[in-house]
Design an enzyme around this catalytic site. Structure first.
Site, PDB file in Angstrom:
ATOM      1  N   SER A 117       0.820  -1.211   0.000  1.00 37.63           N
ATOM      2  CA  SER A 117       0.000   0.000   0.000  1.00 37.63           C
ATOM      3  C   SER A 117       0.852   1.259   0.000  1.00 37.63           C
ATOM      4  O   SER A 117       0.323   2.365  -0.137  1.00 37.63           O
ATOM      5  CB  SER A 117      -0.924   0.011   1.219  1.00 37.63           C
ATOM      6  OG  SER A 117      -0.170  -0.051   2.424  1.00 37.63           O
ATOM      7  N   HIS A 126      -3.399  -3.784  -5.200  1.00 37.61           N
ATOM      8  CA  HIS A 126      -3.629  -3.259  -3.854  1.00 37.61           C
ATOM      9  C   HIS A 126      -5.086  -3.483  -3.460  1.00 37.61           C
ATOM     10  O   HIS A 126      -5.977  -2.767  -3.912  1.00 37.61           O
ATOM     11  CB  HIS A 126      -3.268  -1.773  -3.793  1.00 37.61           C
ATOM     12  CG  HIS A 126      -3.462  -1.175  -2.440  1.00 37.61           C
ATOM     13  ND1 HIS A 126      -3.791   0.148  -2.247  1.00 37.61           N
ATOM     14  CD2 HIS A 126      -3.407  -1.728  -1.199  1.00 37.61           C
ATOM     15  CE1 HIS A 126      -3.916   0.383  -0.947  1.00 37.61           C
ATOM     16  NE2 HIS A 126      -3.686  -0.742  -0.300  1.00 37.61           N
ATOM     17  N   GLU A 182      -6.772  -1.512  -6.556  1.00 35.74           N
ATOM     18  CA  GLU A 182      -5.919  -0.641  -7.357  1.00 35.74           C
ATOM     19  C   GLU A 182      -4.922  -1.524  -8.119  1.00 35.74           C
ATOM     20  O   GLU A 182      -4.174  -2.294  -7.501  1.00 35.74           O
ATOM     21  CB  GLU A 182      -5.167   0.352  -6.473  1.00 35.74           C
ATOM     22  CG  GLU A 182      -6.064   1.395  -5.835  1.00 35.74           C
ATOM     23  CD  GLU A 182      -5.302   2.377  -4.961  1.00 35.74           C
ATOM     24  OE1 GLU A 182      -5.721   3.533  -4.875  1.00 35.74           O
ATOM     25  OE2 GLU A 182      -4.280   1.982  -4.358  1.00 35.74           O
ATOM     26  N   ASN A 193      -4.824   6.183  -0.904  1.00 42.83           N
ATOM     27  CA  ASN A 193      -4.061   6.621   0.273  1.00 42.83           C
ATOM     28  C   ASN A 193      -3.509   8.027   0.112  1.00 42.83           C
ATOM     29  O   ASN A 193      -3.368   8.755   1.096  1.00 42.83           O
ATOM     30  CB  ASN A 193      -2.916   5.640   0.554  1.00 42.83           C
ATOM     31  CG  ASN A 193      -3.391   4.433   1.325  1.00 42.83           C
ATOM     32  OD1 ASN A 193      -4.428   4.463   1.979  1.00 42.83           O
ATOM     33  ND2 ASN A 193      -2.638   3.349   1.248  1.00 42.83           N
TER      34      ASN A 193
END
Length: 521
Positions: A116, A137, A149, A187
């Protein structure tokens, strides 16, 4: 026949991905060097499957799905897998070593990493065939969260990317192709949700008020209760990683308040205390007052933007300023706020400035600030900012007005932007930055933020609801008053407003530009 899938690491994420693959019909090898970790993982998977079966969510029987998963403690046992998905701790050298060895064991396998925070390109650089390395991800819990992702390294072959997207879809996921940038997409864009909340708390706003305001906007959890759920150490590490990966860009700087709690071992729910103690956990938001619009003071509403339009449609007001009890000034730009002929108290929108800074433009009249973020709902919390000079007739009128229309109203220390809008404005600015840098297209950004975080709508969709020009003017005002680079509007937003564009689907000339998805979350 479905390809064999090897999952490297039997922690929470690894066992979640193993369950997803097995439910999709794949034979799965679940690797961990520690037998006790494998035993725990298999027990957890069985418990999850039993719950799903009780709710009628399984197509196959529990025992049939479990029978597809074989736990192994020797890495060589994974040599025959066509797909390898690594989900070990976030240590670059560990991931490089594992995928390098697996690439030697099976040069034809697709090697995916669930990192991540780490660069996919850096991981691939140590693998014998880097063109077969890709980022996948997943979001926690992997068996329930839809978003994946898909992140190509600079070395990744296009066919491998296609296969990764297709595999994710076959597993019932909704993949989004994302560039290999620090924090990837979700993120990175989500950083202001935590970072700006921490800064507002550092400016004197109670943490529970921040949580209530964001919940009132439709977010499933407020920033502080969400940090407690994630783990303050995990969230702080992600902030550090993005900050470092972006070469100390000021807008990603972690906050001292979070570091203090991590250093003290106050990590959230898992330690029994983080921002709140567990039990009892975060305080419950107050029940909104019963609406009684007839008792509200009569407002003269100024401004053309969507907030002013919604207030006119739903709130008690008059079109004759001479009849009004007070002026509700919804204009954003501080320079547009001027004196009124009528000697009325003023409640002014503070998206781009503090109430204290605005008060000079209104002469001797009582002034208070307010902030609400459209679209308004029953749980929307009205923020009333009391100037540094103290409560006055305007702040009292504002509180009565919003409560009479059924909204919980919080009196907050005077600071520019308000709580809800200030956090949202920085989420929007970060999403525009990701779009400008080619991290993903506009539709993909909004889709990822809805699916990966549970946001009620994507940041770019929200910007269109608010109108791009007011968002830009508010960011400019925040930048001017607070003087910090994190409020500097992205140049793409400036260019869009200058060109008269009202939506991100109108952009041409950018190879990654794509229309914003209009469906609601």
């Amino acid at each position: 026949m479905n390809e064999r899938v090897a999952i490297i690491g039997a922690g929470t994420m690894g066992r979640g991905i193993a369950q997803v693959a097995a439910q999709a019909g794949h034979p799965v090898l679940l690797y961990d060097p520690y037998p006790q970790a494998l035993d725990k993982a298999m027990a957890e998977i069985e418990a999850e499957l039993q719950k799903a079966a009780e709710r009628g969510r399984l197509q196959d029987g529990v025992e049939e799905i479990l029978g597809r998963i074989e736990s192994v403690s020797q890495l060589e046992s994974c040599a025959g897998a066509e797909w390898v998905i690594e989900a070990v701790p976030e240590q670059l050298e560990l991931k490089q070593q594992l995928l390098s060895r697996l690439g030697e064991l099976n040069p034809q396998a697709v090697l995916a990493t669930n990192t991540s925070t780490l660069s996919i390109s850096a991981i691939a650089a140590r693998v014998p065939r880097p063109e077969r390395v890709v980022g996948l991800h997943f979001f926690n819990p992997a068996q329930r969260m839809k978003l994946v992702e898909v992140i190509p390294a600079v070395q990744t072959g296009e066919e491998v990317v296609r296969q990764a997207l297709e595999l994710s879809r076959r597993w019932g996921k909704e993949p989004v192709r994302v560039g290999d940038f620090p924090g990837f997409l979700v993120n990175r864009v989500a950083r202001p949700f935590y970072g700006e909340a921490l800064r507002l708390h550092g400016e004197g706003i109670p943490k529970e008020h921040i949580d209530w305001i964001l919940r009132g906007m439709g977010f499933p959890m407020g920033p502080f209760e969400l940090m407690d759920l994630i783990g303050l150490d995990v969230n702080y590490a992600a902030s550090q990683s993005v900050f470092k990966g972006m070469y100390a860009e000021p807008r990603y700087r972690p906050h001292t308040l979070q570091y203090q709690r991590v250093a003290a071992g106050l990590l959230g729910r898992k330690s029994g205390e983080g921002w709140y103690k567990y039990p009892p956990g975060p305080p419950v938001p107050p029940t909104p007052p019963k609406p009684d619009p007839a008792s509200a003071p009569l407002a003269f509403i100024v401004g053309p933007n969507p907030l002013a339009q919604e207030l006119r449609a739903r709130f008690r007001h008059t079109e004759e300023v001479g009849e009004a009890d007070f002026v509700l000034d919804c204009r954003v730009l501080l320079e547009r706020k001027a004196d009124f002929l009528e000697d009325l108290p003023v409640v002014t929108l503070t998206w781009g400035h503090s109430a204290s800074l605005a008060s000079a433009g209104y002469g001797h009249r009582p002034v208070a600030g307010f902030s609400l973020v459209p679209p308004l709902g029953e749980r929307s919390v009205a923020e009333v900012m009391v100037p540094l000079s103290g409560p006055n007739a305007a702040s009292q009128i504002a509180k009565r007005y919003f409560e009479a229309h059924g909204h919980t109203t919080l009196e907050l220390p005077d600071q520019p932007g308000g709580v809800g809008f200030r956090i949202l404005a920085l989420l929007i600015n970060e999403a525009v930055s990701a779009l400008a840098e080619g991290v993903a297209g506009a539709a993909e950004i909004d889709k990822a933020m809805r699916l990966g975080t549970g946001y009620p709508r994507g940041p770019l969709e929200w910007a269109e609801i608010l109108w791009l020009k007011p968002v830009l003017r508010a960011l400019e005002g925040l930048h001017a008053e607070l003087g910090e680079d994190r409020y500097r509007p992205n140049p793409l937003l400036r260019r869009m407003v200058a060109a008269g564009l009202e939506g991100f689907g109108s952009i041409v000339g950018l190879p990654w530009a794509s229309p914003v998805a209009k469906e609601s979350a």
